[in-house]
Scaffold this active site. Structure first.
Site, short mmCIF file in Angstrom:
data_model
loop_
_atom_site.label_atom_id
_atom_site.label_comp_id
_atom_site.label_asym_id
_atom_site.label_seq_id
_atom_site.Cartn_x
_atom_site.Cartn_y
_atom_site.Cartn_z
N THR A 566 0.86 -1.19 0.00
CA THR A 566 0.00 0.00 0.00
C THR A 566 0.89 1.22 0.00
OG1 THR A 566 -1.88 -1.08 1.03
CG2 THR A 566 -1.75 1.29 1.29
N PHE A 568 1.25 4.97 0.91
CA PHE A 568 0.72 6.00 1.79
C PHE A 568 1.33 7.34 1.40
CE2 PHE A 568 0.17 2.15 4.17
CZ PHE A 568 -0.99 2.34 4.90
#
Ligand code: PEP
Ligand code: MN
Length: 681
Positions: A566, A568
Site C-alpha cells: 500500500t 501512503f
C-alpha cells in the site's frame, strides 16, 4: 531473576531484600537499568515470587530462566531502539554503517564518508586502533585517525563508530566517538567491557570468532550491568571447519538473538565472508533474516588498502547494495533509515542554492510567481519540501486504531515515538491537518492488489489547502484475527475495510458462507471484536492489530498475492490557499529522504474533443517526464465527464518541469497540483 526496586527505596528496605535473597541461596548483584534500580539474583536458590513481590520497596519481580538478565527479552519484551547521534537502530528500520576498515589519512576518510553517505549510509565506521593478527601489520593512526574520522562524520552529518581496544583508550576516546565498537577479539575482555559500559555510550558488540550465542549475550550483559543501555549486537562470522570464506556467517544467530534479547542485531558481512564478491549477497541474506542493519567495509581503492582490502567494496558496489537493501526492506516489513544531510551537502548535490518559498528551482523563473491561476507554484511547493524539518512537537494524524497499517506507516516515517492522533475516518485526518491540530497526516492512496483508495483521492479535491509532501510503501500482510477461543470453523462474520476484503478475495472466495461487514479501518474491525467479546466474528487486519488488541491470529498471510503493497502519502497544509500554494512547515520526516522532490501528483480534466488528452501526455513525453500512473474518475455531478489523476516524475532539471506544468495548464480545463515529494522505492 530480577527484582526491580521502587524508586527511592529506603536503604533499610533494600538491605532486607538482599538478606531475603541471600538466605534463600541466591548470588546477588545490584545494578541500574535505565531509571530502575535492580537486584539481579542468580544461582540455585528457591523463592516464593509472590512473597518476594510483597516486600517493602519491591516494585516487581521478573523471573528469568537465563543466566543473562538485563539483555533478556524475558526482562523487557519490546524492542530496544538504540540512539547514536541522530541515528536510531532497531524497530522497523534498517540502519547501515559503512566506511573503511581503517582510517588511513584525512583525505581517505573524508572522501569515503562522502561517498558512502551519498549512497545512504547513516553512520561512519573506521578503525583508528586496529587489532591485527600480525604485530608488523598496520596498527592504525590512533587518536589522530579518530580526529580525522570525527571531522569526516561532522562534515557529512554522520555519527561515527570506532573500535576501542583498551580501558585506558576508552576514556581518551570517549568524547571523540559517538559509539564504541568492541571487536571480535575483545568480546570477552571483561575489564574492557566493564570500562566501556560504564562510560554510558552506545556500544557495537561484535561476536567473538569462537563465541557461542550465550557467551555473546553474557558479554552484552556485562555492558548493560556496568551502565550503558545502548548495546547493538553485531554478527561478523564465526570460525568453522570451512576455510573458503574468512569466517562463516551465522545467519541463524539473527533470529535467535532477536528472540532471546530485546537489543538490536546487525550484521558485518565484510568480516564474515572476507571476499568482496560475496559481501553483498551475504548482506542481503542478513536483511532477509531480520537483521536491524549492516556494517560494511568500503574502500575507494581496495587494492591499496592498508587493511582488509580484499573484502572492501568499491563505492559503486556499495551503492548497488544499498539500492538492493532498500528494495528488499519492505518485504521483511522494514524501511531503510535515512537521516537529513547537512545543508551544504544537499546544496552542492542539487547544484543550486537551497530555495525558500519564493525562489525558483535550479535558477529558472518560477512560472507561478506571476500567474497564480489554477494551482500552486511548484517552486514554492518543492522549496518548502527541501527546507522543512519535522519538529515532533505537533502530532501526526492517522485514521483507525492502534495497530492500523496507517499507524505502522506513520511510525515508519516519523519514528515509533512520534506523537499521533487517531481519527475516525480519512476525512477527519484532513480536518486535523487543516485546522492545525496535527502537523501532518498519513493517508493510504493506493494498493497494489486492490487499486486506488478513491475516497482519499476525492478528499484531495475537497481540500485544496492540503498537499502531498511525502510517500512511502508498506508491505501488507493480512491475517485472520479472532478471539482466543475462536476456531476457523466457528467463524460466521468477517470484518475489515473494503480494501482488506478486496486484497484477500481468493481466501474469502473459499468461504462463501461468511458474511462480510465493512468497517472504516482494519484495526477498528479488530477492536470491535474485543469490545463485543464476539467469538463468531473474525477481522482481516495486520498482525500488529492482533497484538495491539490482544487477539489471536487464526491464519497469517491471507492476501491473494504476497506482493501486496500500500502506498501512503504524507499530507500537510498549504498557506495562502490554493493560489499561492506555499506550504507551511511541511514536516517531511527525514526517513523519507532529503533532497529535491522526484515525483508529483496532478489532477486535471480536458475538453471533450479529439486529441485533448493526447496533447497533455505529449507535453510530458516531449520533456522526458515519466508518467507512472494515469487513472480517470467520474466528476461528481457531471455525468460522463472525467478527471485524470496522474503521477509523474520530476526530471533532474526542474526548470523543465515547471515549463511542462505551465503548458499543461493551458491545455487542461481543471488543474490541481496535489503535491511534489520524493518517490518511495
Ligand atoms: C573491524 O570491524 O574492522 C574488525 C576488526 O572487525 P572484527 O573485530 O569483527 O574482526
Ligand atoms: Mn576490517
Amino acid at each position: 531473576m530480577i527484582v526491580v526496586l521502587s524508586k527511592g527505596i529506603a536503604t533499610h528496605d533494600k538491605e532486607m531484600v538482599r538478606i531475603y535473597l541471600k538466605d534463600r541461596g541466591f548470588n546477588i548483584r545490584e545494578q541500574s537499568f535505565g531509571e530502575d534500580a535492580i537486584i539481579g539474583a542468580s544461582g540455585k536458590g528457591v523463592v516464593d515470587v509472590r512473597e518476594l513481590g510483597l516486600l517493602p520497596g519491591v516494585e516487581r519481580v521478573a523471573a528469568t530462566s537465563k543466566p543473562y538478565e538485563l539483555v533478556s527479552r524475558e526482562t523487557k519484551s519490546e524492542d530496544t531502539i538504540v540512539t547514536v547521534g541522530n541515528v536510531k537502530i532497531g524497530g522497523s528500520r534498517i540502519t547501515v554503517i559503512a566506511g573503511p576498515c581503517a582510517v588511513e589519512s584525512k583525505e581517505q576518510i573524508m572522501e569515503t564518508a562522502a561517498r558512502v553517505r551519498e549512497s545512504g549510509a547513516v553512520i561512519l565506521r573506521g578503525g583508528a586502533y586496529k587489532p591485527r593478527t600480525s604485530p608488523y601489520a598496520f596498527q592504525g593512526l590512533g587518536m589522530q585517525g579518530l580526529e580525522f574520522m570525527k571531522a569526516a562524520g561532522e562534515a557529512n552529518g554522520m555519527p561515527i563508530v570506532t573500535e576501542v581496544v583498551s580501558p585506558e583508550l576508552a576514556v581518551q576516546m570517549k568524547d571523540l566517538t559517538d559509539m564504541f565498537q568492541i571487536g571480535a577479539r575483545n568480546m570477552q575482555n571483561f575489564e574492557l567491557l566493564k570500562k566501556v559500559g560504564s562510560l554510558g555510550k552506545p556500544v557495537l558488540l561484535k561476536r567473538g570468532p569462537s563465541a557461542t550465542i550465550e557467551e555473546w549475550l553474557m558479554a552484552a550483559e556485562y555492558l548493560l550491568a556496568s551502565g550503558t543501555n545502548d548495546v547493538v549486537f553485531c554478527e561478523r562470522g564465526i570460525r568453522t571447519f570451512e576455510t573458503y570464506t574468512r569466517n562463516t556467517l551465522d545467519i541463524s544467530a539473527i533470529p535467535v538473538i532477536k528472540s532471546l534479547s530485546h537489543l538490536p542485531v546487525i550484521v558485518d558481512p565484510s568480516h564474515a565472508v572476507g571476499i568482496r564478491a560475496k559481501v553483498s549477497p551475504a548482506a542481503l541474506a542478513a536483511i532477509a533474516a531480520g537483521a536491524d542493519g549492516l556494517t560494511v567495509e568500503v574502500h575507494l581503492h581496495p587494492d591499496e588498502a592498508l587493511s582488509d582490502g580484499p573484502q572492501s567494496l568499491y563505492p559503486e558496489q556499495f551503492e548497488k547494495l544499498m539500492r538492493d537493501v532498500e528494495a528488499l526492506a519492505p518485504v521483511v516489513g522494514k524501511e531503510l533509515l535515512r537521516t537529513p544531510r547537512p545543508h551544504h551537502h544537499v546544496t552542492s548535490l542539487d547544484g543550486a542554492a537551497p530555495f525558500n518559498g519564493a525562489a525558483p528551482l535550479s535558477g529558472a523563473m518560477p512560472l507561478d510567481s506571476a500567474t497564480t491561476a489554477g494551482g500552486p507554484s511548484l517552486g514554492a511547493t518543492t522549496g518548502a519540501f527541501n527546507e522543512a524539518v519535522f519538529d515532533g512537537n505537533l502530532p501526526v494524524a492517522f485514521s483507525g486504531e492502534s495497530g492500523a497499517f496507517a499507524e505502522q506507516a506513520l511510525m515508519r516515517a516519523f519514528g515509533e515515538d512520534a506523537k499521533r492522533i487517531q481519527t475516525d475516518g480519512f476525512k477527519a485526518v484532513f480536518d486535523a491537518v487543516l485546522d492545525g491540530s496535527a502537523c501532518a497526516g498519513v493517508i493510504p492512496v493506493e494498493n497494489s492488489l486492490a487499486g486506488s483508495v478513491h475516497e482519499n483521492y476525492d478528499l484531495f479535491l475537497r481540500y485544496p489547502d492540503i498537499a502531498m509532501v511525502g510517500e512511502l510503501k508498506l508491505r501488507i500482510v493480512h491475517c485472520l484475527i479472532a478471539d482466543g477461543r475462536a476456531e476457523l470453523d466457528s467463524i460466521r462474520v468477517i470484518r475489515s475495510h473494503p480494501q482488506g476484503f478486496a486484497q484477500c478475495k481468493d481466501f474469502l472466495d473459499k468461504h462463501p458462507d461468511w458474511e462480510l461487514e465493512p468497517f472504516n479501518n482494519t484495526a477498528t474491525a479488530v477492536a470491535s471484536i474485543v469490545r463485543e467479546g464476539a467469538v463468531k466474528v473474525a477481522a482481516i487486519a495486520g498482525e500488529a492489530a492482533a497484538i495491539a488488541h490482544g487477539l489471536k491470529v487464526l491464519k497469517e498471510g491471507i492476501e491473494t498475492n504476497p506482493l501486496n503493497y500500500t502506498r501512503f502519502v504524507i499530507i500537510s497544509r498549504r498557506t495562502g490557499g490554493k493560489a499561492q500554494g506555499e506550504l507551511i512547515a511541511a514536516p517531511v520526516p527525514p526517513s523519507l529522504g532529503s533532497g529535491k522532490p522526484t515525483k508529483a501528483s496532478l489532477v486535471f480534466s480536458v475538453s471533450d474533443e479529439p486529441g485533448s488528452l493526447f496533447a497533455c501526455l505529449k507535453i510530458m513525453s516531449e520533456r522526458g517526464i515519466n508518467l507512472s500512473k494515469l487513472e480517470s474518475r467520474p466528476i461528481q455531478g457531471k455525468p460522463w465527464e472525467y478527471l485524470f489523476y496522474a503521477d509523474v516524475s520530476i526530471p533532474d532539471s526542474a526548470g523543465v518541469f515547471d515549463a511542462a506544468i505551465a503548458e499543461l495548464k493551458t491545455k487542461t480545463r481543471d488543474f490541481h497540483f496535489l503535491g511534489a515529494y520524493r518517490a518511495a522505492v
